[in-house]
Design an enzyme around this catalytic site. Structure first.
Site, PDB file in Angstrom:
ATOM      1  N   ASP A   1      78.896 -31.366 -14.336  1.00 47.03           N
ATOM      2  CA  ASP A   1      79.643 -30.202 -14.821  1.00 47.03           C
ATOM      3  C   ASP A   1      80.119 -30.380 -16.263  1.00 47.03           C
ATOM      4  OD1 ASP A   1      79.385 -28.906 -12.435  1.00 47.03           O
ATOM      5  OD2 ASP A   1      81.275 -29.670 -11.611  1.00 47.03           O
TER       6      ASP A   1
ATOM      7  N   HIS B   1      67.351 -46.767 -37.384  1.00 48.16           N
ATOM      8  CA  HIS B   1      68.342 -45.932 -36.692  1.00 48.16           C
ATOM      9  C   HIS B   1      68.798 -46.610 -35.396  1.00 48.16           C
ATOM     10  CE1 HIS B   1      67.341 -41.948 -38.977  1.00 48.16           C
ATOM     11  NE2 HIS B   1      68.019 -42.811 -39.697  1.00 48.16           N
TER      12      HIS B   1
ATOM     13  N   ASP C   1      75.931 -48.057 -40.842  1.00 48.60           N
ATOM     14  CA  ASP C   1      75.596 -46.741 -41.406  1.00 48.60           C
ATOM     15  C   ASP C   1      76.413 -45.746 -40.600  1.00 48.60           C
ATOM     16  OD1 ASP C   1      74.488 -44.330 -42.189  1.00 48.60           O
ATOM     17  OD2 ASP C   1      72.415 -45.030 -42.098  1.00 48.60           O
TER      18      ASP C   1
ATOM     19  N   ASP D   1      77.815 -39.801 -45.285  1.00 44.27           N
ATOM     20  CA  ASP D   1      76.739 -40.674 -44.806  1.00 44.27           C
ATOM     21  C   ASP D   1      76.744 -41.932 -45.673  1.00 44.27           C
ATOM     22  OD1 ASP D   1      74.413 -41.734 -43.800  1.00 44.27           O
ATOM     23  OD2 ASP D   1      73.085 -40.189 -44.618  1.00 44.27           O
TER      24      ASP D   1
ATOM     25  N   HIS E   1      61.238 -46.199 -45.825  1.00 40.77           N
ATOM     26  CA  HIS E   1      61.758 -44.823 -45.819  1.00 40.77           C
ATOM     27  C   HIS E   1      61.948 -44.357 -47.257  1.00 40.77           C
ATOM     28  CE1 HIS E   1      65.840 -46.322 -46.736  1.00 40.77           C
ATOM     29  NE2 HIS E   1      65.653 -47.235 -45.797  1.00 40.77           N
TER      30      HIS E   1
ATOM     31  N   HIS F   1      68.219 -38.020 -49.130  1.00 45.72           N
ATOM     32  CA  HIS F   1      68.030 -36.686 -48.568  1.00 45.72           C
ATOM     33  C   HIS F   1      69.192 -35.823 -49.014  1.00 45.72           C
ATOM     34  CE1 HIS F   1      71.107 -38.019 -45.673  1.00 45.72           C
ATOM     35  NE2 HIS F   1      70.414 -39.144 -45.575  1.00 45.72           N
TER      36      HIS F   1
ATOM     37  N   HIS G   1      71.149 -34.661 -42.619  1.00 44.69           N
ATOM     38  CA  HIS G   1      69.893 -34.424 -43.350  1.00 44.69           C
ATOM     39  C   HIS G   1      69.902 -32.930 -43.626  1.00 44.69           C
ATOM     40  CE1 HIS G   1      67.747 -38.256 -41.674  1.00 44.69           C
ATOM     41  NE2 HIS G   1      68.822 -38.511 -42.385  1.00 44.69           N
TER      42      HIS G   1
ATOM     43  N   GLU H   1      69.970 -44.329 -50.911  1.00 42.89           N
ATOM     44  CA  GLU H   1      70.031 -45.322 -49.846  1.00 42.89           C
ATOM     45  C   GLU H   1      68.808 -46.231 -49.767  1.00 42.89           C
ATOM     46  OE1 GLU H   1      69.611 -43.709 -45.820  1.00 42.89           O
ATOM     47  OE2 GLU H   1      69.824 -41.710 -46.662  1.00 42.89           O
TER      48      GLU H   1
ATOM     49  N   TYR I   1      64.171 -54.531 -45.501  1.00 46.04           N
ATOM     50  CA  TYR I   1      64.244 -54.914 -44.089  1.00 46.04           C
ATOM     51  C   TYR I   1      63.265 -56.064 -43.880  1.00 46.04           C
ATOM     52  CZ  TYR I   1      66.376 -50.363 -44.451  1.00 46.04           C
ATOM     53  OH  TYR I   1      67.151 -49.307 -44.871  1.00 46.04           O
TER      54      TYR I   1
ATOM     55  N   ARG J   1      70.799 -52.247 -46.279  1.00 37.50           N
ATOM     56  CA  ARG J   1      70.730 -50.892 -46.853  1.00 37.50           C
ATOM     57  C   ARG J   1      72.081 -50.629 -47.499  1.00 37.50           C
ATOM     58  NH1 ARG J   1      68.863 -48.379 -42.839  1.00 37.50           N
ATOM     59  NH2 ARG J   1      70.646 -47.403 -41.800  1.00 37.50           N
TER      60      ARG J   1
ATOM     61  N   GLU K   1      74.102 -47.302 -49.073  1.00 41.35           N
ATOM     62  CA  GLU K   1      73.971 -45.841 -49.143  1.00 41.35           C
ATOM     63  C   GLU K   1      75.262 -45.188 -49.638  1.00 41.35           C
ATOM     64  OE1 GLU K   1      73.287 -43.903 -45.339  1.00 41.35           O
ATOM     65  OE2 GLU K   1      72.493 -42.143 -46.371  1.00 41.35           O
TER      66      GLU K   1
HETATM   67  N1  GLY Z   1      72.400 -41.973 -41.317  1.00 47.14           N
HETATM   68  C1  GLY Z   1      71.115 -41.424 -41.393  1.00 47.14           C
HETATM   69  C2  GLY Z   1      70.585 -41.581 -42.741  1.00 47.14           C
HETATM   70  O1  GLY Z   1      71.072 -42.388 -43.488  1.00 47.14           O
HETATM   71  O2  GLY Z   1      69.723 -40.873 -43.140  1.00 47.14           O
HETATM   72 MN    MN Z   2      73.019 -43.136 -43.379  1.00 47.30          MN
HETATM   73 MN    MN Z   3      71.287 -41.018 -45.176  1.00 43.03          MN
END
Ligand code: GLY
Ligand code: MN
Ligand code: MN
Length: 476
Positions: free
Chosen positions: A64, A268, A285, A296, A375, A379, A386, A409, A413, A431, A433
């Site tokens: 529920d 992720h 992150d 972010d 990557h 973004h 995003h 970012e 890795y 990373r 960012e």
């Molecule tokens: N936290 C997702 C990204 O950095 O795009």
């Molecule tokens: Mn991020």
């Molecule tokens: Mn990001």
């Protein structure tokens, strides 16, 4: 007096509870801002048109229980209306009002169980609708609104059930053509127009994004202070979530990523379920959502508070790449310039470390960095983490303009076992960012409050010993 039903629009009182958080007072989006957006959209739609945008449905989690409701960003951007079971209809030049909201009626019994509803009166009084109708009357009223309109601004394919209902309404209007009534004959995606609007942030949006980033930066500082070997990754997640909520955020903008050691190499990673080990790095992150706007931020730091020489060498390369990216974030530059700068710096760095061999310019062409940086550099950022907006226009990378917000970012890795990777670099995932606003003269780093250089991070982490933050961490 109707009480405001939105938790997003109530002022947080938590600043008095948590003296770790000293943020500027939060503002709320002015009702007139939503009206200006609708007006701008209707100017683009022009006469003879009708715009239709349903709210996102509530989603069941299990049994529920529903997931906490989060309005669709486009719908919220145009209405500020926080409830499900609603449809926005814009009818430019309609004599009896252009902004119609279909929504749930007030219902004391349901409200006693599930919380307050704005109701029809609230839709007009609080959210500025010219006219409000019960959502249950949609089938009766919508066909009449479609009569003699030439174009429908509606995005097909997002809600198949609603698509079918719309087709039914249009066919009902078509069936009346012998009575001299014409049906719309052109269908245009509404969301494309809204996305272009959302790409360029206005002053009130920038203010909220600044606050969201400041709150997230404080959460990262708090996690750094709380960190020590032996904690579970989720204990740091608890620190982040506590800071977010205490600062007025009702949800993270996306699930927190807290990855120690090799988990930092999973882009992720959200399990956050393992123990943090002495000698490893931890990658966080995490960003708060504040009144519908995302932040972010990623920071990577040593679990024990001191970078090893090898970790430090890799970290300095990622940091240099991030500086190079941010340097390119200014009006007039193309979207891809920061990414191009990043791959140049990372590739040179990988050669210096002995991980790649060859001429950097050749290695960049061959994308030799890809096993370690897979990557893109960033973004758009806004109501969605995003965020919306095209990255290319007429097949060319978009030119950056003041008011656009993006992330920087880069990462490396270095997963143990990757072919050609010397052993000493194994399981270093880094990373860094930040959230960057393009300004008239260059840029503003909204997330600058989170420690970033090796010296800043080590100094900040060394503050923790014996402090309240440390006690919190052990309890979490
Ligand atoms: N936290 C997702 C990204 O950095 O795009
Ligand atoms: Mn991020
Ligand atoms: Mn990001």
């Amino acid at each position: 007096m109707i009480k405001h039903p939105s938790p997003w629009l109530s002022l947080p009182n938590a600043r008095s509870v948590d003296d770790l958080l000293r943020l500027p007072a939060q503002d709320t989006m002015d009702k007139r801002e939503f009206a200006r957006r609708r007006k701008r959209l209707m100017d683009i739609m022009n006469g003879g048109a009708i715009g239709i945008l349903p709210a996102a449905p509530a989603r069941r989690r299990n049994g529920d229980v529903e997931f906490p409701y989060r309005p669709d960003s486009n719908f919220y951007y145009l209405t500020g209306f926080p409830e499900p079971e609603a449809v926005l209809v814009l009818v430019p030049d309609r004599a009896h009002g252009e902004y119609l909201l279909f929504c749930r009626e007030k219902d004391p019994k349901m409200e006693a169980w599930h919380g307050r509803r704005a109701g029809l009166e609230g839709a007009c009084e609080l959210y500025g609708a010219d006219d409000a109708f019960p959502i249950t009357d949609l089938d009766d009223i919508l066909p009449g609104l479609l009569e003699n309109r030439e174009r429908v601004f509606y995005t097909i394919g997002l809600d198949l059930e609603f698509d079918q209902r719309l087709v039914g309404w249009v066919n009902r209007v078509r069936s009346r053509h012998r009575a001299g009534i014409t049906a719309p004959h052109e269908f245009i995606a509404l969301t494309e127009l809204v996305h272009e609007m959302r790409l360029r942030k206005g002053p009130s949006e920038i203010k909220l994004m600044r606050q969201a980033a400041a709150l997230s930066a404080e959460a990262h500082r708090r996690a750094m202070r709380a960190c020590r070997p032996g904690l579970y990754e989720y204990a740091l997640e608890a620190q982040l979530l506590h800071a977010f909520t205490a600062g007025g955020s009702r949800s993270p903008a996306y699930p927190c990523i807290v990855g120690g050691g090799v988990n930092g190499c999973i882009l992720h990673y959200t399990a956050n379920s393992e123990v943090l080990h002495d000698g490893d790095l931890v990658l966080i992150d995490a960003g708060a959502e504040l009144q519908g706007y995302a932040s972010d931020i990623t920071r990577t730091f040593p679990v024990n508070g001191r970078f090893s020489p090898v970790q430090r060498a890799v970290y300095e390369i990622v940091l240099a790449a991030q500086h190079a990216a941010i340097d390119k974030m200014r009006p007039g530059n193309a979207w891809n310039e920061p990414h191009e700068a990043v791959v140049r710096v990372l590739t040179k760095g990988l050669v210096a470390l002995g991980i790649l061999k060859g001429r950097p310019s050749r290695l960049v062409k061959d994308e030799a960095y890809k096993p370690y940086f897979m990557h893109r550099t960033g973004h758009w950022l806004g109501m969605d983490v995003h965020d919306v907006g095209d990255y290319k226009v007429d097949d060319e990378w978009r030119t950056l303009e003041p008011g656009m917000v993006m992330t920087a970012e880069p990462g490396l890795y270095l997963k143990a076992g990757t072919r050609g990777l010397p052993k000493r670099y194994g399981n270093i995932g880094i990373r860094i960012e930040d959230d960057v606003l393009i300004t008239k003269d260059g840029h503003e780093v909204l997330s600058a409050g989170a420690p970033k250089t090796v010296a800043e991070i080590e100094a900040h982490m060394s503050m923790a010993h014996g402090s309240a933050a440390g006690v919190d961490a052990r309890a979490a």
